[in-house]
Every structure is written in structure tokens, then in C-alpha cells.
Design an enzyme around this catalytic site. Structure first.
Site, PDB file in Angstrom:
ATOM      1  N   GLU A   1       0.815  -1.219   0.000  1.00 41.22           N
ATOM      2  CA  GLU A   1       0.000   0.000   0.000  1.00 41.22           C
ATOM      3  C   GLU A   1       0.849   1.269   0.000  1.00 41.22           C
ATOM      4  O   GLU A   1       0.547   2.227   0.702  1.00 41.22           O
ATOM      5  CB  GLU A   1      -0.951  -0.015   1.225  1.00 41.22           C
TER       6      GLU A   1
ATOM      7  N   ASP B   1      -8.253  -8.849   4.340  1.00 41.62           N
ATOM      8  CA  ASP B   1      -8.009  -7.722   5.240  1.00 41.62           C
ATOM      9  C   ASP B   1      -9.114  -7.585   6.281  1.00 41.62           C
ATOM     10  O   ASP B   1     -10.019  -6.757   6.105  1.00 41.62           O
ATOM     11  CB  ASP B   1      -7.872  -6.421   4.424  1.00 41.62           C
TER      12      ASP B   1
ATOM     13  N   GLU C   1     -12.577  -1.668  11.951  1.00 43.77           N
ATOM     14  CA  GLU C   1     -12.483  -0.967  10.666  1.00 43.77           C
ATOM     15  C   GLU C   1     -13.569  -1.435   9.703  1.00 43.77           C
ATOM     16  O   GLU C   1     -14.164  -0.635   8.977  1.00 43.77           O
ATOM     17  CB  GLU C   1     -11.107  -1.213  10.042  1.00 43.77           C
TER      18      GLU C   1
END
Lengths: 711, 711
Positions: free
Chosen positions: A297, A371, A399
């Protein structure tokens, strides 16, 4: 006014977390008062002082009676210590038990014989004593009997770690509980008392390591002013057995070192990291080491120089080795320019490097290969790298599970991964045994949780989110603990011991993870949250980086939905061992909770229920909403057992959660319906708005992710 | 355990601010218990309920006895209400007193006669009752006698307002107490109990208006989702007499309205603002109005279309007028492309527009003509615009006065401006009388403070910073209150009534503003802080926008230092009236505290002390450091009177302040010495580092200002 026992709280705001010492009820109270009349702790150290402080603070609140420190142990003595420092303990001949508890474990026992009423907390080290003290206090908080008390406990995993994704500017990436706890600007001079309470909370659940900074790292934290600040935090944490780690930005030699390269094989770079490690240890003698996110990322890393992940990890491992430090290298690597299924990429890159990492390097592997989704199958790397210590990384912060407005108890998610049998070294090759090192004979082992902690008064935002911090610690200490037992403990210490509260609240917690799977990502769907901030549904997200879209993962079409990860597709299943590989490869045997993770399935595929996939999908979403309503009904009935402030806080958030569960259901079903072309089955409430409405909903400044200023 | 009076605090953390109800000591306690046995409040409204709630919460804590609500008033009754709603109050014939207290004031009196022990709090409105209740509680908190109690109080200024510079992403511009209180993401559904405590704190000091958002505005806040959130806050605040304002970005018609202009004379723009006002009032019926920063520091405004500030203000005033709202237009305007002395620009632009503003427009003028420096002469606009209501804007947050690490009591700074005699309508033309409308006959009047409040547990960062929020409210209510009386009140309610604590602590507070002037900007120096974040000294700041440098303001050279603002220079003095103008124009009569503000002075100029300017400058810096050390000595001696947590917090911050005062002294004197070429005089401690060291000091992520990510 009662000036001796200043324990009466004006209102409950969650600040005390599970270190909440309220008066014990009868009949336990009578037993405790008789058995605990004074405290004897021999030995001088900061850790033993922390143990004394905790007992001196807690026992009067619990027992409503003075429980002073004393030099000699009489009837009703609570004795704590190590054989080394405490003649009393040494005389008790606990060697057999102590031999098995290592350098962090403890023994708690009621001592029979000449002094019938004496409780002993013994350990080989001072930190073991502290851990034992916290365990004992939990025993009292949960009103358990002292008669026959006997505990022999040692942690199964060596590094039990929190990863804070805190930035130096005070923001917290994927943080939903306010802002960073660390007041860098006033460190090292001002030590917020909260740092100590943070350390107490962690020590009480056995967490012994913390990485202070975001894995999307800022090299500045390795510069002297910040090392001085980090050292001040380390000084606060040390008595509580907590070692500090920092995230190391791979390009630091360039950014703060003035070098023109960060090539791990470059001598100047090697020298720079060694000097940097020396500098760090001069400030923090027991510095834990570096946590690194590289070539992922956008983060810099060894690939930038044509080197491998092991090259990068070993560079840092070598710099830390003389000081006893470790490097924790994250396996969360994937590259949009690589055509391979994202779920395969980490294994493809890293598994072949098994055996190439230094002994003081660990690879930190997320629980699943994408993820932190509400449900993922376990990561194929578990079982694929027997020569490398693999740490489990789970996400405590929600998240992808509702941020701070959804009540989700995550222990079932953690346990699902830990209890998974990879089969890679035969039956019983549990992920837990990979992670605790027992399967492959690693002394070095670890488990990390991405923190959900912030500056909010109650630390975690949602009052129930603290249960996940707690559960993480308890599982890191002993992964065999059941999710029900952990929830039971947490509810009792956080709210109270009344069974009429604990049982329903526990049921609500146990229900909650499956509820969120149902109303967000049922049947193996994954990564269909809104772009960037991940708040609310976004199954339509397309465009831009492919592996950050939603369509890449669900691939909904007129024919069906799901990601073919079998041999006819990406063959992600090929990275698993038998029998799991075969189990999921076969459409008929694949557990339905993973169906659309591993298979592309026709809308009219017949599910175990007899319903079509489409109907099942819709009803799962509806069921998720109904599960939240059930949680609301449960909570509403518990108002008499909870203080008004926390009751109302949770009630309000459950109302938000119910609203957001409907939003998820409506948006996702309307969107998927454009592909299925089928009506919603009976039992599914009609959507409240149009698909266009949901497509156009825009949220600004969602916590946890930076956002450019509007306009 | 005392379950009836849950007032014992576990530890003091400042959360309760001055609404801290601790047991009253004898002999006051005996008097109070006899006189206050029950509470009678007739009438039903949210405000009266807030009054009841406060009394029911506070009195038992103060008196250690039950003080129940009752329907009838007997001996020992505390009666509160309005003649309109309360027959008891009506029967007391308080008309004469009530006639003079308007719609926010109150009367508090012990009622003689048949029921000797009855205290009455009466007002014309419910909010007056609430204000009276808080005043009465403060009376008890400060152990004042009830015998002969008689208070008749009404506020002198109509709008008593806090300006929060809070951004929608949770950051606070120039905020040093954590982050924004407003959890926009969870509004309107979740109402943090803190919002209510915020409202209580403000109501207790008479603050009746709050602007929620940064003057560097974000147009998003005027969109429906945010209006709904703001309305939820307004609902919480309304019972406490607080009206909500929002900052209006002048370009909003373009940014959120889709128009291609924001020209105040454009019919579409006019219509857009009228419709927007209608929309806002549909959500918030008692919306206060808009606060606007325009054509200043990059903000859009009427100048962008060749229009005047009054054109812009009137556009918004007209939109708000049908709803009873006001526009508060900030006079903080200056333009780097205009050659004129920055200190002159606002007057030059705005004074000629006197009389052109609508009746419902106020001009908000900072206390001085530059920007919230430790000392500034009063703003020349005060006295120059008799036909326009001028609001005073002071800064409570310590942007230029040490952020959250310096103890600075600001009431002397506020009072210095309020008490200044502009002379513009003859002697006695005090700024206070301009601001309260009495000088020029304005009913509409106001005073605003840039908030120092954030998410920190103690609200304001430094434990003593809360005194400035408190002082602002007290002065806004009654500008004749002395700074000593306000400090005295605050210390007693916040810490305790022991004279052996109050007197020294008060002296320390009174000393503190002059201390910071001395160690930062003595003798009229100003704006020499570090660039952007304003943390620490930066007298060398040069380059970039001229009026944001330091050199522009001190103009140090080999010949001397200071800004010639006399007729031979920029003639900023020409904007003042007599006799102030003449006083400061003459080098011999100019008060030395303004010397370098108005004059350029040679290094060897002889000061009143007989010393040269250079020596005096150096000794002022040194004296500032010594004043901080005196503050430290004072505080150290008070440890016996303060709880350990707050004592240590202040002690630690004072240590930081002393270190930073030395940093200021050393950096500034080394830098100015490069111009003066003279040695430091005897008595000034030698600098600890070199000038180069101070020049190279870099601080990242200083709170209160956004910073681009390093690297």
C-alpha cells in the site's frame, strides 16, 4: 462522607475498564473479609510496588474494610512474591508448580496447614507476581470462592502485543475512539496519568508489548526528540511488564539519515540501522524492536531495490540482535500490478522464503488473506512456514465491523482463526499451535491486535468495544479459553455479577459477530464496504485500484456472484493443506459461511436450506437486522442492572446499529438485485430508499481516515 | 458506603471545572443547613428543570444533608422562580428589583419577615432563574454568608459568546486541549453527556451563545446533514440559554449551492442565502446567526466581487433578519498586497463604512490591531464606529501565550482592553462602554472569546486555563468585576476556600500575564513567535508573506528596534483619538509597555529606569524567567492544599514553562544581540545554547495547526 474508602463513583463512564473495584456482595464478602486482612509483599522493585499499589487500591473498595500492608504474615494474610525475594514464599515449597510457569506465570493458592487462611500469589519473577495479583483481583471481582483456590498459569504466547496505528499528529488510522493517547508534544516532560492506567489495564490481561506508531510509518519517530519521548513512555510501562516497539519506515536511512539509498544490502544502510539501533537502546534499554510494513500500500521496502522481504527483515534483525530485540515483519503484502488473486499474493511471495529469516525475526500474518473482514478463512501462510515464527495479527478496532457504533464481540472471530486446523502437519495442526510455537518448536512467538484504544473517556468508543481489548489479551495469554468464559468475566467485572444481567448480556455478545456477518457480508462475501473510510455499504465501489474495489471481490453478474478461488479460478485453495483444501474446493462440502469466498455461484443454486442462493442471501441480510433488534430487546430489559449513563449510551448506539444494519441490507440487496433480477423473498422488509439514494449518500470526515478538506 | 450523597470523588481531574460541589466547611455549613432544608421551584420548563437538577445535585454534596424538592415553602425554603409562574415569587413583591434586571438577570435575597429563613431566587424569565441558581451555588461554594444576602444582577452585554475554531474533521485550529468536543459523526443520534456538562458550565458563567465551527469556514456545515447535527446540539443547549451560531463561508453559494458566483448583489445569491436561512431556522428555530471571516487570510468574501464588507455583511443580515438572527462580521481584515501597516488596515477599510451596516449586523473586533499578542494597545476601531455595534473578540486559547503548557491568567489582558479609555467621545469613552452599547446607544452588543475548550478531560489542557474561560464569562456578564475577584472566585470553587491557598495562588495568577509579556514580548514587541504553529520564539522569521514574518514587526537593526507607528512612520497612532494619540506619539510619555509597538528606538535610548533600551530589554526577559520561578516556588508551597493529581499536573507544566521561558529569553536575546552588538547586562543568565541551535530547532506536529506529513 467516607474518606477511607473513596471508591464511590459519581457516575460510570467506562474509564475504569475492567479494573473496576466495587463492593463485593454477600456471601462472597464474608469469606473474603475473613481471609484477607492484610497484605505482605516482600521485595523492592517498581513492579512489586505496582502490585502493592493495585492491592492497596482495590481491596478496600472490594471489601469495604481496611486491608493494610504488613511485614509479617498472620491469619488472613495475602502473601505475594517470588522465592528469590520473599522468605515467606521460599518457605512454602512451591517449586514444583513454579517450575512450570516460566518467567511470566504465577501460582495462586490457598495455603492449608498451620495458617489456614492465607492466600499466596507466587511467581518466579516480579512481573509474574503482578500478573498473579491481577488474576486474583479478578477472582474477587467475579465473586469466586477462595476455598480450594488453586491457579497455575503461564502464558502460551511470548509476545502479547498491541499495535497502535497512531500518527504523530494525534490522529489514529482506523481509530474510532477519539484521538491518540500519546501527547507527543508534552512528552517527555508531562506524563499523563492515563499512561499509567493504560499500563495497568494491559498488565491485568497480560499484554506485554506495544507498538506506539502507525505501520504506515513516519521516520521522524526514530529521531532523537521522539526517542526521548518514547523512552518516557517506556519508563511508565516498564514496571507493568510492557516493552515498547516502534514502527520502522524502511526508507528512514534516506529520510532522516541523509543516505541516498535504503538498499538492505548496502553497507552504509546496514551501518546506519546498526547505529540507529544502538542509539535507540541507549534511550530504551529494553526496547522490543521494530514492527515493519514494507512494500504494501505504498510503503517503501526492499522490493524497491530488487531485494526480498527476508533481505529487508534480516537487515533490521541484525541491527537489533546485539541488543536482544526482534523485528516483526508484516506479511500483509500485495501489489495491484500483480495479476494474481490478492488472497494468494502474500503466500506466493513469502512461503518460499521460509527458513531465510533470522532467528529474531517474526512474520506477522493477518488472520485471513484479505483484510480483517467480518469473516475470512484462516490465512494460508499458517502452516506454510514451519521454519519461521509466525505471529497472528487480528484487528480489535472495528475498521470493517461497524467502527464505534456497532456492538460486536470479536472473541468468536479471534477464536475461529485460532481453532482452525490447517492440517499442514497432520490433524491438529491448529493455527493456535503455529502461533504459540508449539507446532514447529519456536520459542519466539507472538500475537498482535490492532488497537481500538483512543482518547475517548471510555478508551474504546463503544462501551462494549473494551470487551475486545480484554478478550484479545485473555486469548493471547491462553488461547484455550472459551469465548463464553471471557465474555462472562468481562461482563462481571465491567458491569456486575447478577446472573440476571450476565446471562442475557453474554448471549447478546455471543450473537453479535454473526449478526454483523449477516447484515454486512453473509455467505463468504467480503470487502464490500464503502471506499476509503469503510463506513457503511459500498458493494458498487468500482474504478481505481482494482484490489481496493468491491466488485473485484463479489464479481456479481446476471449469472451469479462470488470469487472462484478453486482450481478452475484463482486456485487460492491450492495454498491450503488437506483436508481443508478439499473441503472448500467442493461446492457441496464447502461450508456455506465461505461459499462466495471460494466459489462463484449461480443465483438459483440450491442451498442447504433448500432456498436459492439469492433468497438465502436476502434472508441472511434480513436475519442480521433481526438479530440486532434482538440485541436491542435484550439490552432494554437490562436497564435495572446497569447505571443510567452506560445503559443509555449502549441503548443509543444499538439504535444507530439497527439503523445501519437496515442501511446495509437495503443498499446491498438493491444493488445485488440489479444482477440477480429476482424479487426479494417473503420475510425481507422492503428497502426504505432507492438504490440511487444509497449510491449518492456521501459521508464526510468519517473518523479513522484522513480526508482532504471539502472545497 | 454513602449511597445518598455520591459526591466523593476518587480523584480530581478537573472535569467538574468550577461546578465542583464539595462539602462546605464550618461555620458556613451550620448556617446553610439551617437555612436550606428544601427547594421549591414552581413552573414547568426545560430550563426550570435544569435549575432543579443543578440544585438537587449540588446541595446534598455541599451540605451533606438531604435537600428535597417540595411543593410548599416552609422554614428553610430555597424558593426560585418567576412571578409569572410562581405564586410564591409573585407574592413577594420584588417588582422594583425585577424591573431592572431585564430578561436574563435575577434577584437573590434572604426574605425577612414571617419566614425569616427563606432564600429567594427570582427573575423575569426562566433563564434568569437558572443564572440566579448558579450564582447562588457559587455563593455557597465560596462559603459566603446568607445573612443579609441581596444580589441584583443583570448582564451588561447582550451576546456573551464562545467562538470555537473547530473543524469538521475533529481538529481544532489553535486548540491545545485535545480535539473537538463535537462528535459530528455520531450526531444527531448520540448525544454525549459532555454536551450537557458543557452547557451547564457555560450557563453558570452566563455564556449564552456559541459558534460551533472554525471561522476558516467549511461550507458543508450549512448542508442539511450538518444542520440536523447542529440542531441536536442546539436542543441540548437551549434549556441552558445558549443559542447556536455557525460560521458562514462566503463562497457557500458556489460550493454547496451550485451557483457560479457569490456576489452579494447578485439576485440569485441573495435568494440563495434567504432560502438557506429559512432552511436553517426550520431546523433550529432560535438559531443565533452567522459568524463570518471574509477577505482575510485567504477566505472568500465580497472583495472578490468588488463589493465592500458592509455589502457582504448586509447580504447575510437581510437573510437572517426575518428570523431575528444577527450576522457577526469579523473586522480581522488585512491584505499582504496592501502596503499599509497591518495595524492600520482594518480601520482604513471599515471605519468609513460606519452607518452602512444593517441594524442586525455586528462587527467583531479583536482587542488589538494585530493578532492577540501578549500585549497590544486597544484596537483603534473602538471609538471609530459609533453607528455600528462593535463586539470585542478576545482569545481565550493561548495561541501566542504558551499554548497549553504555560500558566497565564488572561483576565488582566481582557480588562486592560475593556478599561481602556479611547477618548473618542470625551473622557470616559471606555472600550467597555463601546462594547456594552452604552456609549453609543446600541441595544445589540456582544463579546466573544475564542474558545480554549477541547476533548481533554479537564476541558482546557492546562488546569489553570479553565480560569480564563471562567473569567471571560464573568467579564462578559459584568466588565466591572475586578480580575482579583474573578481569580478569587475561581480558585475557591475549583480548589478550595483555604485562605492559605487562595491568597498565594491568586498572586501567582495575577503575576502570570506580565511574566509571559516579559519572557516573550516585552516593551511592546509583538508577533515574534515561531512561524505557523507559534510555539516558541521565532524573532528571526523572515521570508514569505511579510505580515506573517517577525522581522516586519520588530525591524531590529544595528541602530535600534521597534515599529515607528507615529506620524513619521506608519502613523497608526493617527487612528486613535486624543489624548491616547498624543500620549503614545511622544517618546517621552509613551508608556514603556507600548514603546516598541509605536516607536523605533535606539539601543542606547535611556529608559525610565536609567538603563539603556538594550539592557532593559534583556532584564525584562530575565525577569520573566524569574517570575516563572517565583510561580513555581509559590505552587510548590501549596501542595498540602491541592489533591495530588492536579498538584503534580500543574507542577510539571510549570517546570515546562520555566524551561520554555529560558528558551524564549536565550533565543531572543542571542538574536537581537546580533543587531545590538552589546553584551548581556549583569543579572541576565548566559544562554544555554548557541543562536544556531535555536535557529535549527524544529518542532513537528505542534497541536492547533495542521501540518503536512513529514517526508
Amino acid at each position: 462522607m467516607n474518606t477511607h474508602f473513596p471508591c464511590k463513583r459519581i457516575s460510570e463512564d467506562g474509564y475504569e475498564l475492567w479494573l473496576r473495584y466495587v463492593p463485593v456482595a454477600q456471601p462472597a464478602l464474608a469469606e473474603y473479609r475473613a481471609a484477607l486482612t492484610h497484605i505482605v509483599i516482600d521485595g523492592v522493585s517498581a513492579t512489586l510496588q505496582a502490585a502493592r499499589d493495585e492491592l492497596v487500591f482495590a481491596l478496600p473498595c472490594l471489601l469495604g474494610a481496611s486491608v493494610p500492608l504488613a511485614d509479617t504474615a498472620g491469619r488472613g494474610a495475602l502473601v505475594a512474591g517470588t522465592p528469590h525475594r520473599s522468605p515467606l514464599i521460599a518457605a512454602l515449597d512451591l517449586e514444583a508448580d513454579l517450575a512450570g510457569v516460566g518467567d511470566e506465570g504465577y501460582v495462586i493458592t490457598a495455603v492449608p496447614g498451620a495458617e489456614p487462611n492465607r492466600i499466596v500469589i507466587a511467581a518466579n519473577t516480579d512481573i509474574g507476581v503482578l500478573y498473579g495479583v491481577f488474576h486474583f483481583l479478578r477472582h474477587l471481582q467475579t465473586h469466586q470462592p477462595l476455598r480450594g483456590l488453586r491457579v497455575v498459569s503461564a502464558p502460551k504466547i511470548r509476545l502479547r502485543m498491541l499495535n497502535h496505528w497512531d500518527n504523530l499528529d494525534g490522529t489514529v488510522e482506523r481509530g474510532y475512539a477519539g484521538f491518540s493517547l500519546w501527547d507527543w508534544h508534552k512528552l517527555p516532560d508531562y506524563l499523563d496519568p492515563r499512561y499509567t492506567d493504560y499500563a495497568r489495564a494491559n498488565a491485568s490481561i497480560g499484554i506485554n508489548a506495544v507498538s506506539l506508531t502507525n505501520v504506515n510509518a513516519n521516520a521522524l519517530v526514530l529521531t532523537r526528540p521522539y526517542l526521548v519521548k518514547a523512552a518516557a513512555l517506556a519508563d511508565v510501562f516498564r514496571p507493568y511488564g510492557i516493552r515498547v516497539f516502534l514502527t520502522a519506515r524502511f526508507s528512514a536511512p534516506i529520510e532522516i539519515g541523509g543516505l541516498d539509498t535504503a538498499d538492505p544490502l548496502d553497507p552504509a544502510v546496514i551501518a546506519w540501522w546498526r547505529a540507529k539501533a544502538d542509539e535507540i537502546y541507549a534511550h530504551i534499554p529494553d526496547f522490543g524492536g521494530f514492527l515493519v510494513k514494507a512494500n504494501s500500500e505504498g510503503q517503501p521496502g526492499p522490493h524497491d531495490y530488487g531485494r526480498s522481504h527476508s533481505d529487508g527483515a534480516n537487515l533490521l534483525a541484525d541491527a537489533l540482535a546485539p541488543h536482544g530485540g526482534v523485528v516483526i515483519w508484516r506479511a500483509f503484502v500485495y501489489d495491484e500490478n500483480v495479476a494474481e488473486d490478492r488472497a494468494r499474493q502474500a503466500y506466493s511471495d513469502l512461503a518460499p522464503q521460509d527458513g531465510r529469516f533470522r532467528p529474531n525475526a517474526l512474520l506477522q500474518v493477518k488472520n485471513g488473506p484479505i483484510d480483517f473482514q467480518p469473516r475470512e478463512p484462516y490465512h494460508p501462510l499458517f502452516g506454510a512456514m514451519p521454519r519461521t515464527p509466525l505471529m497472528l495479527e487480528v484487528q480489535i478496532t472495528q475498521e470493517y465491523l461497524g467502527h464505534a457504533t456497532h456492538l460486536v464481540y470479536l472473541a468468536p472471530l479471534f477464536a475461529e482463526t485460532l481453532d482452525a486446523d490447517t492440517g499442514c502437519a497432520g490433524p491438529g495442526s491448529l493455527v493456535a499451535h503455529v502461533v504459540d510455537g508449539s507446532l514447529d518448536g519456536h520459542a519466539l512467538s507472538g500475537m498482535a491486535g490492532v488497537s481500538n484504544i483512543g482518547s475517548d473517556r471510555n478508551w474504546c468508543g463503544h462501551p462494549f468495544a473494551a470487551a475486545n481489548w480484554y478478550a484479545f489479551g485473555r486469548l493471547a495469554w491462553d488461547h484455550r479459553l472459551s469465548t463464553e468464559q471471557i465474555a462472562d468475566e468481562w461482563l462481571r467485572v465491567t458491569f456486575g455479577n447478577d446472573e440476571r444481567f450476565v446471562e442475557p448480556a453474554k448471549a447478546m455478545m455471543i450473537l453479535s459477530r454473526e449478526a454483523v456477518v449477516n447484515y454486512m457480508t453473509p455467505l463468504g462475501l467480503h470487502h464490500i464496504m464503502a471506499r476509503n473510510h469503510h463506513y457503511g455499504p459500498g458493494p458498487w465501489v468500482a474504478g481505481g485500484r482494482r484490489d481496493w474495489t468491491s466488485v473485484y471481490y463479489h464479481q456479481a453478474g446476471p449469472d451469479g456472484i462470488g470469487f472462484d478461488r478453486t482450481a478452475s479460478g484463482s486456485n487460492a485453495i491450492g495454498q491450503y493443506c488437506s483436508p481443508f483444501r478439499e473441503l472448500v474446493a467442493d461446492l457441496d462440502t464447502c461450508p456455506e459461511e465461505y461459499l462466495l469466498w471460494f466459489h462463484r455461484v449461480a443465483w438459483d443454486h440450491t442451498m442447504k436450506s433448500g432456498r436459492t442462493l439469492w433468497d438465502e442471501l436476502c434472508l441472511r441480510y434480513q436475519h442480521g437486522v433481526e438479530m440486532v433488534r434482538e440485541m436491542q430487546r435484550t439490552w432494554d430489559a437490562l436497564s435495572g442492572y446497569v447505571d443510567a449513563a452506560r445503559f443509555e449510551h449502549v441503548r443509543t448506539l444499538l439504535a444507530i446499529q439497527e439503523k445501519e444494519a437496515r442501511w446495509w441490507r437495503d443498499a446491498c440487496l438493491l444493488y445485488f438485485q440489479t444482477f440477480s433480477g429476482r424479487p426479494l423473498p417473503k420475510g425481507v422488509e422492503p428497502p426504505e430508499e432507492s438504490l440511487e439514494y444509497y449510491l449518492n449518500l456521501t459521508h464526510y470526515y468519517v473518523p479513522g481516515i484522513p480526508e482532504r478538506r471539502f472545497g
